[in-house]
Motif scaffolding. Sequence first.
Motif, PDB file in Angstrom:
ATOM      1  N   TYR A   5     -13.437  19.592 117.637  1.00 19.18           N
ATOM      2  CA  TYR A   5     -13.314  18.647 116.515  1.00 19.18           C
ATOM      3  C   TYR A   5     -14.683  18.201 116.040  1.00 19.18           C
ATOM      4  CZ  TYR A   5     -14.375  14.262 118.986  1.00 19.18           C
ATOM      5  OH  TYR A   5     -15.001  13.256 119.656  1.00 19.18           O
ATOM      6  N   THR A   6     -15.671  18.110 116.960  1.00 14.46           N
ATOM      7  CA  THR A   6     -17.040  17.775 116.549  1.00 14.46           C
ATOM      8  C   THR A   6     -17.610  18.889 115.678  1.00 14.46           C
ATOM      9  OG1 THR A   6     -17.357  16.570 118.622  1.00 14.46           O
ATOM     10  CG2 THR A   6     -19.333  17.131 117.375  1.00 14.46           C
ATOM     11  N   PHE A   7     -17.381  20.135 116.088  1.00 19.78           N
ATOM     12  CA  PHE A   7     -17.838  21.285 115.312  1.00 19.78           C
ATOM     13  C   PHE A   7     -17.160  21.320 113.944  1.00 19.78           C
ATOM     14  CE2 PHE A   7     -16.985  25.844 114.276  1.00 19.78           C
ATOM     15  CZ  PHE A   7     -18.257  26.155 113.841  1.00 19.78           C
ATOM     16  N   LEU A   8     -15.855  20.983 113.909  1.00 20.63           N
ATOM     17  CA  LEU A   8     -15.122  20.978 112.649  1.00 20.63           C
ATOM     18  C   LEU A   8     -15.730  19.980 111.666  1.00 20.63           C
ATOM     19  CD1 LEU A   8     -12.745  21.861 110.887  1.00 20.63           C
ATOM     20  CD2 LEU A   8     -11.358  20.099 112.009  1.00 20.63           C
ATOM     21  N   TYR A   9     -16.085  18.786 112.152  1.00 17.80           N
ATOM     22  CA  TYR A   9     -16.749  17.804 111.292  1.00 17.80           C
ATOM     23  C   TYR A   9     -18.051  18.375 110.731  1.00 17.80           C
ATOM     24  CZ  TYR A   9     -13.638  14.022 112.837  1.00 17.80           C
ATOM     25  OH  TYR A   9     -12.555  13.220 113.080  1.00 17.80           O
ATOM     26  N   GLY A  10     -18.824  19.030 111.605  1.00 15.95           N
ATOM     27  CA  GLY A  10     -20.093  19.603 111.160  1.00 15.95           C
ATOM     28  C   GLY A  10     -19.907  20.661 110.094  1.00 15.95           C
ATOM     29  N   VAL A  11     -18.889  21.511 110.259  1.00 18.74           N
ATOM     30  CA  VAL A  11     -18.607  22.566 109.282  1.00 18.74           C
ATOM     31  C   VAL A  11     -18.191  21.954 107.948  1.00 18.74           C
ATOM     32  CG1 VAL A  11     -17.018  24.437 108.701  1.00 18.74           C
ATOM     33  CG2 VAL A  11     -18.051  24.332 110.965  1.00 18.74           C
ATOM     34  N   LEU A  12     -17.374  20.889 108.000  1.00 21.30           N
ATOM     35  CA  LEU A  12     -16.939  20.242 106.764  1.00 21.30           C
ATOM     36  C   LEU A  12     -18.128  19.640 106.008  1.00 21.30           C
ATOM     37  CD1 LEU A  12     -13.641  18.482 107.941  1.00 21.30           C
ATOM     38  CD2 LEU A  12     -13.858  20.477 106.452  1.00 21.30           C
ATOM     39  N   VAL A  13     -19.044  19.021 106.751  1.00 14.05           N
ATOM     40  CA  VAL A  13     -20.237  18.448 106.105  1.00 14.05           C
ATOM     41  C   VAL A  13     -21.093  19.559 105.502  1.00 14.05           C
ATOM     42  CG1 VAL A  13     -22.367  17.151 106.480  1.00 14.05           C
ATOM     43  CG2 VAL A  13     -20.253  16.413 107.595  1.00 14.05           C
ATOM     44  N   ALA A  14     -21.287  20.661 106.256  1.00 12.90           N
ATOM     45  CA  ALA A  14     -22.084  21.784 105.753  1.00 12.90           C
ATOM     46  C   ALA A  14     -21.437  22.385 104.498  1.00 12.90           C
ATOM     47  CB  ALA A  14     -22.227  22.852 106.839  1.00 12.90           C
ATOM     48  N   ALA A  15     -20.113  22.532 104.523  1.00 13.08           N
ATOM     49  CA  ALA A  15     -19.407  23.069 103.357  1.00 13.08           C
ATOM     50  C   ALA A  15     -19.553  22.133 102.162  1.00 13.08           C
ATOM     51  CB  ALA A  15     -17.928  23.267 103.690  1.00 13.08           C
ATOM     52  N   PHE A  16     -19.529  20.830 102.420  1.00 13.94           N
ATOM     53  CA  PHE A  16     -19.703  19.851 101.343  1.00 13.94           C
ATOM     54  C   PHE A  16     -21.076  20.001 100.691  1.00 13.94           C
ATOM     55  CE2 PHE A  16     -21.299  15.584 100.149  1.00 13.94           C
ATOM     56  CZ  PHE A  16     -20.424  15.314  99.107  1.00 13.94           C
ATOM     57  N   TYR A  17     -22.132  20.181 101.506  1.00 12.51           N
ATOM     58  CA  TYR A  17     -23.473  20.327 100.936  1.00 12.51           C
ATOM     59  C   TYR A  17     -23.660  21.688 100.270  1.00 12.51           C
ATOM     60  CZ  TYR A  17     -25.447  15.899 102.230  1.00 12.51           C
ATOM     61  OH  TYR A  17     -25.722  14.549 102.277  1.00 12.51           O
ATOM     62  N   GLU A  18     -22.963  22.719 100.758  1.00 16.75           N
ATOM     63  CA  GLU A  18     -22.986  23.992 100.042  1.00 16.75           C
ATOM     64  C   GLU A  18     -22.418  23.808  98.636  1.00 16.75           C
ATOM     65  OE1 GLU A  18     -24.018  27.007 100.393  1.00 16.75           O
ATOM     66  OE2 GLU A  18     -24.788  26.985 102.439  1.00 16.75           O
ATOM     67  N   LEU A  19     -21.322  23.042  98.564  1.00 20.97           N
ATOM     68  CA  LEU A  19     -20.715  22.763  97.257  1.00 20.97           C
ATOM     69  C   LEU A  19     -21.683  22.016  96.353  1.00 20.97           C
ATOM     70  CD1 LEU A  19     -18.254  22.754  95.386  1.00 20.97           C
ATOM     71  CD2 LEU A  19     -17.507  20.637  96.502  1.00 20.97           C
ATOM     72  N   LEU A  20     -22.408  21.038  96.914  1.00 26.07           N
ATOM     73  CA  LEU A  20     -23.381  20.289  96.116  1.00 26.07           C
ATOM     74  C   LEU A  20     -24.487  21.202  95.601  1.00 26.07           C
ATOM     75  CD1 LEU A  20     -23.871  16.900  98.032  1.00 26.07           C
ATOM     76  CD2 LEU A  20     -22.402  17.392  96.073  1.00 26.07           C
ATOM     77  N   PHE A  21     -24.958  22.121  96.454  1.00 25.98           N
ATOM     78  CA  PHE A  21     -26.001  23.056  96.034  1.00 25.98           C
ATOM     79  C   PHE A  21     -25.535  23.909  94.862  1.00 25.98           C
ATOM     80  CE2 PHE A  21     -28.530  22.473  99.975  1.00 25.98           C
ATOM     81  CZ  PHE A  21     -29.793  22.470  99.399  1.00 25.98           C
ATOM     82  N   TYR A  22     -24.296  24.391  94.926  1.00 21.41           N
ATOM     83  CA  TYR A  22     -23.811  25.257  93.855  1.00 21.41           C
ATOM     84  C   TYR A  22     -23.483  24.466  92.597  1.00 21.41           C
ATOM     85  CZ  TYR A  22     -23.930  29.262  96.869  1.00 21.41           C
ATOM     86  OH  TYR A  22     -24.383  30.268  97.690  1.00 21.41           O
ATOM     87  N   MET A  23     -23.129  23.196  92.759  1.00 22.14           N
ATOM     88  CA  MET A  23     -22.950  22.344  91.587  1.00 22.14           C
ATOM     89  C   MET A  23     -24.284  22.156  90.870  1.00 22.14           C
ATOM     90  SD  MET A  23     -20.306  19.426  93.000  1.00 22.14           S
ATOM     91  CE  MET A  23     -20.615  18.377  91.558  1.00 22.14           C
ATOM     92  N   GLU A  24     -25.359  21.940  91.653  1.00 25.94           N
ATOM     93  CA  GLU A  24     -26.692  21.784  91.055  1.00 25.94           C
ATOM     94  C   GLU A  24     -27.143  23.085  90.397  1.00 25.94           C
ATOM     95  OE1 GLU A  24     -29.215  20.387  94.178  1.00 25.94           O
ATOM     96  OE2 GLU A  24     -28.556  18.306  93.982  1.00 25.94           O
ATOM     97  N   ALA A  25     -26.870  24.222  91.071  1.00 29.73           N
ATOM     98  CA  ALA A  25     -27.252  25.519  90.495  1.00 29.73           C
ATOM     99  C   ALA A  25     -26.504  25.773  89.191  1.00 29.73           C
ATOM    100  CB  ALA A  25     -26.961  26.634  91.500  1.00 29.73           C
ATOM    101  N   TRP A  26     -25.221  25.421  89.174  1.00 29.99           N
ATOM    102  CA  TRP A  26     -24.419  25.598  87.946  1.00 29.99           C
ATOM    103  C   TRP A  26     -24.955  24.706  86.829  1.00 29.99           C
ATOM    104  CZ3 TRP A  26     -21.387  21.954  85.358  1.00 29.99           C
ATOM    105  CH2 TRP A  26     -20.606  22.467  84.323  1.00 29.99           C
ATOM    106  N   LYS A  27     -25.341  23.481  87.194  1.00 27.45           N
ATOM    107  CA  LYS A  27     -25.883  22.555  86.195  1.00 27.45           C
ATOM    108  C   LYS A  27     -27.188  23.089  85.609  1.00 27.45           C
ATOM    109  CE  LYS A  27     -27.370  17.740  85.608  1.00 27.45           C
ATOM    110  NZ  LYS A  27     -27.559  16.436  86.297  1.00 27.45           N
ATOM    111  N   ILE A  28     -28.059  23.615  86.486  1.00 27.11           N
ATOM    112  CA  ILE A  28     -29.337  24.163  86.028  1.00 27.11           C
ATOM    113  C   ILE A  28     -29.108  25.380  85.140  1.00 27.11           C
ATOM    114  CG2 ILE A  28     -31.441  25.340  86.796  1.00 27.11           C
ATOM    115  CD1 ILE A  28     -31.375  23.545  89.276  1.00 27.11           C
TER     116      ILE A  28
END
Length: 345
Positions: free
Chosen positions: A118-141
């Motif tokens: 469950y600790t690993f699952l939390y970490g994966v969810l956070v990493a996936a969230f920041y991946e989404l933020l990166f691609y949102m910024e890339a799409w905006k640019i």
Amino acid sequence: MKLTQSYWIRLIGIIILALLRFGLFGSVNFAMEGAITWQWIIDNTLIPAVIIWETSRLVVVYFHRWYALKPSTKRFTLEVLAVLGGNAVLFTGTMLLHESPKELLAVNPFFLFYGYMYTFLYGVLVAAFYELLFYMEAWKIATQEAEELKKINLLIQLESLKNQVKPHFLFNSLNTLTALVEKDQAQAVKFIAELAQVYRYLLQSNEKGLIALDQELQFTQAYYFLLRTRFGEGISLKVEVTDSVHDCLIPPLTLQILLENAMKHNQVSVRKPLVVSIQNEAEEWLVVSNNLQLKRVAASSTGMGLANIAAKYKILHQPDIIILHEENNFTVKVPLLKPAAVLTS
């Protein structure tokens, strides 16, 4: 501030993560201990939430810094392994705060595995969230660059119309044609053909972002023919471009803008001929230079010509153009783009 660096997102995320951990373990701890202390909340929810969030965020930021923003199996794999390792250290450290190594070895392995997952699952969810933020910024640019490219194309078209289709250009061409009809009808027919080619290219090139250097050189020769017919020995053009770069790409009308720029600021006469040369440096740069013999009365300039060329290359994520203003020469170097590189960018 970028979304991936926002302190508000980090704060809210950590609070949500802490609440999730509290909801999962708070009732269990209350049933076992009969009470929930602030120290327990800090040790078991807040501190782990901060570590999980920041560790996962830094993993994503680090690998985005060292790998391309495009989807990469290697990058994703390394991110997952890093989150896996980071959370293993976190979970083990958390357990050692409450249990000795000997006591930890006596704990049910299934419980340890469950706690780690469950600790690993939390970490994966956070990493996936920041991946989404990166691609949102890339799409905006990418969206902003697309809009900027449209504006630049409009500016280039307007500049082209002002420089070429403006009344005095057509007026001068017709005057030249009139004189030719009276003196040399064969030359007049050729002049009309070259003039038609120039205007055909102007209309067609406005619809393209890049064009083959070979086509640009053909247009330049047609445009030069008109100038040569008008100014005679007052202007000359030397083209020394190797065949190996003819399929390279440049923004359309680049050479015309540079040729027009040279004529606009320098004297053009038989006594003081303007000499323009076009050559390539290896297969990387196209070099356009002219001798300097500035007009006594400086021509008014908006500076849009060179600025448009520079902006177009910037949008294409290519090296900047190089402008060399020497004592006797003015030189502009523009990057030559490989067709394969443009298709994969």
